[in-house]
Design a protein around this motif. Structure first.
Motif, PDB file in Angstrom:
ATOM      1  N   UNK A  83       0.816  -1.222   0.000  1.00 27.59           N
ATOM      2  CA  UNK A  83       0.000   0.000   0.000  1.00 27.59           C
ATOM      3  C   UNK A  83       0.846   1.267   0.000  1.00 27.59           C
ATOM      4  N   UNK A  84       2.087   1.172   0.483  1.00 32.57           N
ATOM      5  CA  UNK A  84       2.961   2.346   0.452  1.00 32.57           C
ATOM      6  C   UNK A  84       3.289   2.770  -0.981  1.00 32.57           C
ATOM      7  N   UNK A  85       3.219   1.819  -1.916  1.00 33.26           N
ATOM      8  CA  UNK A  85       3.509   2.126  -3.310  1.00 33.26           C
ATOM      9  C   UNK A  85       2.272   2.649  -4.057  1.00 33.26           C
ATOM     10  N   UNK A  86       1.116   2.645  -3.380  1.00 32.96           N
ATOM     11  CA  UNK A  86      -0.139   2.966  -4.060  1.00 32.96           C
ATOM     12  C   UNK A  86      -0.185   4.401  -4.553  1.00 32.96           C
ATOM     13  N   UNK A  87       0.526   5.310  -3.881  1.00 30.86           N
ATOM     14  CA  UNK A  87       0.491   6.704  -4.316  1.00 30.86           C
ATOM     15  C   UNK A  87       1.329   6.928  -5.572  1.00 30.86           C
ATOM     16  N   UNK A  88       2.140   5.923  -5.950  1.00 32.21           N
ATOM     17  CA  UNK A  88       3.021   6.056  -7.109  1.00 32.21           C
ATOM     18  C   UNK A  88       2.681   5.087  -8.229  1.00 32.21           C
ATOM     19  N   UNK A  89       2.069   3.950  -7.916  1.00 33.46           N
ATOM     20  CA  UNK A  89       1.806   2.909  -8.903  1.00 33.46           C
ATOM     21  C   UNK A  89       0.326   2.875  -9.276  1.00 33.46           C
ATOM     22  N   UNK A  90       0.013   2.498 -10.522  1.00 32.02           N
ATOM     23  CA  UNK A  90      -1.391   2.240 -10.876  1.00 32.02           C
ATOM     24  C   UNK A  90      -1.948   1.096 -10.027  1.00 32.02           C
ATOM     25  N   UNK A  91      -3.242   1.082  -9.863  1.00 35.94           N
ATOM     26  CA  UNK A  91      -3.874   0.103  -8.987  1.00 35.94           C
ATOM     27  C   UNK A  91      -3.549  -1.327  -9.393  1.00 35.94           C
ATOM     28  N   UNK A  92      -3.498  -1.586 -10.704  1.00 37.91           N
ATOM     29  CA  UNK A  92      -3.204  -2.943 -11.156  1.00 37.91           C
ATOM     30  C   UNK A  92      -1.831  -3.414 -10.721  1.00 37.91           C
ATOM     31  N   UNK A 147       8.846  -6.571 -11.613  1.00 36.18           N
ATOM     32  CA  UNK A 147       7.669  -5.709 -11.527  1.00 36.18           C
ATOM     33  C   UNK A 147       8.061  -4.294 -11.087  1.00 36.18           C
ATOM     34  N   UNK A 148       8.875  -4.201 -10.044  1.00 34.10           N
ATOM     35  CA  UNK A 148       9.229  -2.893  -9.502  1.00 34.10           C
ATOM     36  C   UNK A 148      10.101  -2.100 -10.472  1.00 34.10           C
ATOM     37  N   UNK A 149      11.027  -2.766 -11.144  1.00 33.38           N
ATOM     38  CA  UNK A 149      11.875  -2.075 -12.112  1.00 33.38           C
ATOM     39  C   UNK A 149      11.060  -1.599 -13.309  1.00 33.38           C
ATOM     40  N   UNK A 150      10.059  -2.385 -13.699  1.00 34.20           N
ATOM     41  CA  UNK A 150       9.199  -1.975 -14.807  1.00 34.20           C
ATOM     42  C   UNK A 150       8.323  -0.787 -14.444  1.00 34.20           C
ATOM     43  N   UNK A 151       7.885  -0.740 -13.172  1.00 34.72           N
ATOM     44  CA  UNK A 151       7.007   0.348 -12.732  1.00 34.72           C
ATOM     45  C   UNK A 151       7.787   1.602 -12.362  1.00 34.72           C
ATOM     46  N   UNK A 152       9.052   1.429 -11.985  1.00 34.80           N
ATOM     47  CA  UNK A 152       9.877   2.558 -11.547  1.00 34.80           C
ATOM     48  C   UNK A 152      11.215   2.495 -12.275  1.00 34.80           C
ATOM     49  N   UNK A 153      11.350   3.190 -13.416  1.00 31.05           N
ATOM     50  CA  UNK A 153      12.596   3.138 -14.181  1.00 31.05           C
ATOM     51  C   UNK A 153      13.834   3.568 -13.394  1.00 31.05           C
ATOM     52  N   UNK A 154      13.649   4.314 -12.309  1.00 29.79           N
ATOM     53  CA  UNK A 154      14.781   4.720 -11.480  1.00 29.79           C
ATOM     54  C   UNK A 154      15.420   3.519 -10.766  1.00 29.79           C
ATOM     55  N   UNK A 155      14.675   2.421 -10.665  1.00 30.72           N
ATOM     56  CA  UNK A 155      15.213   1.215 -10.027  1.00 30.72           C
ATOM     57  C   UNK A 155      16.066   0.426 -11.016  1.00 30.72           C
ATOM     58  N   UNK A 156      17.128  -0.178 -10.500  1.00 24.52           N
ATOM     59  CA  UNK A 156      17.940  -1.105 -11.272  1.00 24.52           C
ATOM     60  C   UNK A 156      17.502  -2.518 -10.924  1.00 24.52           C
ATOM     61  N   UNK A 157      17.006  -3.243 -11.922  1.00 26.24           N
ATOM     62  CA  UNK A 157      16.433  -4.567 -11.661  1.00 26.24           C
ATOM     63  C   UNK A 157      17.443  -5.521 -11.033  1.00 26.24           C
ATOM     64  N   UNK A 158      18.667  -5.497 -11.524  1.00 25.91           N
ATOM     65  CA  UNK A 158      19.672  -6.402 -10.978  1.00 25.91           C
ATOM     66  C   UNK A 158      19.969  -6.083  -9.511  1.00 25.91           C
TER      67      UNK A 158
END
Length: 280
Positions: A143-152, A200-211
């Protein structure tokens, strides 16, 4: 920490921070922050603990030390429109930053995982309660990510975190029962789950490095395995040392999540204003 209704609790037999957090409608992390000099995993009978209860807390006798909380009466600074005694329902300041909330949620996660390890290894009766709290904690983190991520995407993240909790519980249970092959299978599934979370997180937040996300999640899993191994071997001092390491790693992971979301919002020109970046 500012609190208008601080309570001094004297530790009794069977008390744990998890139990006290439920009793006083607050969180484990809040209790740890309010009592920096105590060892949260070695409470002693007669020890005094400072507690700032959440606004939903009402003593059994209808009163607290200030003579408040009687039916029809407000606690000082509580339950008035726009006021919560300076505190959130979890016992934290009502303007706690998003980064603080993220840190506390992950600190709670590590504490609860370690509590579940101890409960299963010791065949304690609170296993279901701790497991239920782990589920609630996973939902809180999503839920902490809800203000930044789409509901899906929030729902996908929530399901992956719930899967993480379920697989962690299975790993602990199988290891405690001596089912090594099944335990190894659960660990591999946990690592696969970590890959899905990182993707999922790297796809939703390009600032994240997936590796880097995957490395952090894998390290968290390895530390949980180390806590479990040390508990099963009766290496309690080593378990405490690993727990501190797991807490530091969880804080670093939480900060990476918060910083990445902030940078992404700024890069998108959607930097939240004061009413969005604070929890009221």
């Amino acid at each position: 920490m500012n609190c208008n209704g601080m309570i001094e609790h004297e530790v009794e037999a069977g008390d744990t921070l998890y139990k006290l957090s439920r009793q006083y409608k607050t969180t484990v992390s809040a209790l740890i922050l309010q009592n920096p000099k105590i060892n949260p995993y070695n409470l002693q009978i007669g020890m005094k603990i400072e507690v700032c209860p959440g606004p939903d807390y009402y003593p059994a006798d209808g009163m607290n030390g200030a003579g408040m909380n009687r039916p029809g009466m407000d606690r000082p600074g509580m339950d008035r429109p726009g006021m919560n005694g300076g505190m959130e329902g979890n016992g934290m300041p009502n303007r706690a930053s998003f980064a603080d909330r993220m840190r506390m949620a992950w600190m709670d996660h590590v504490y609860l995982v370690n509590s579940f390890i101890n409960s299963v290894a010791g065949a304690m009766p609170d296993q279901q309660e701790v497991a239920s709290e782990l589920i609630r904690n996973a939902e809180e983190i999503a839920d902490l990510f809800a203000r930044y991520y789409p509901q899906g995407e929030v729902q996908q993240l929530k399901q992956l975190l719930l899967d993480h909790v379920e697989l962690t519980g299975a790993l602990i249970t199988e290891t405690s029962a001596g089912n090594d092959a099944r335990a190894e299978s659960q660990k591999q599934r946990l690592l696969e789950n970590a890959t899905q979370i990182a993707q999922l997180m790297a796809g939703a937040t390009p600032e994240y490095d997936e590796r880097y996300l995957k490395e952090m999640l894998d390290m968290h899993i390895d530390l949980v395995g180390q806590l479990l191994s040390e508990r099963m071997a009766g290496e309690y001092v080593s378990q405490m040392q690993t727990l501190r390491k797991a807490q530091r790693q969880a804080i670093a992971m939480a900060d990476y999540f918060s910083d990445g979301l902030r940078r992404e919002a700024e890069a998108s020109g959607l930097q939240p204003g004061p009413t969005d970046t604070t929890v009221r």
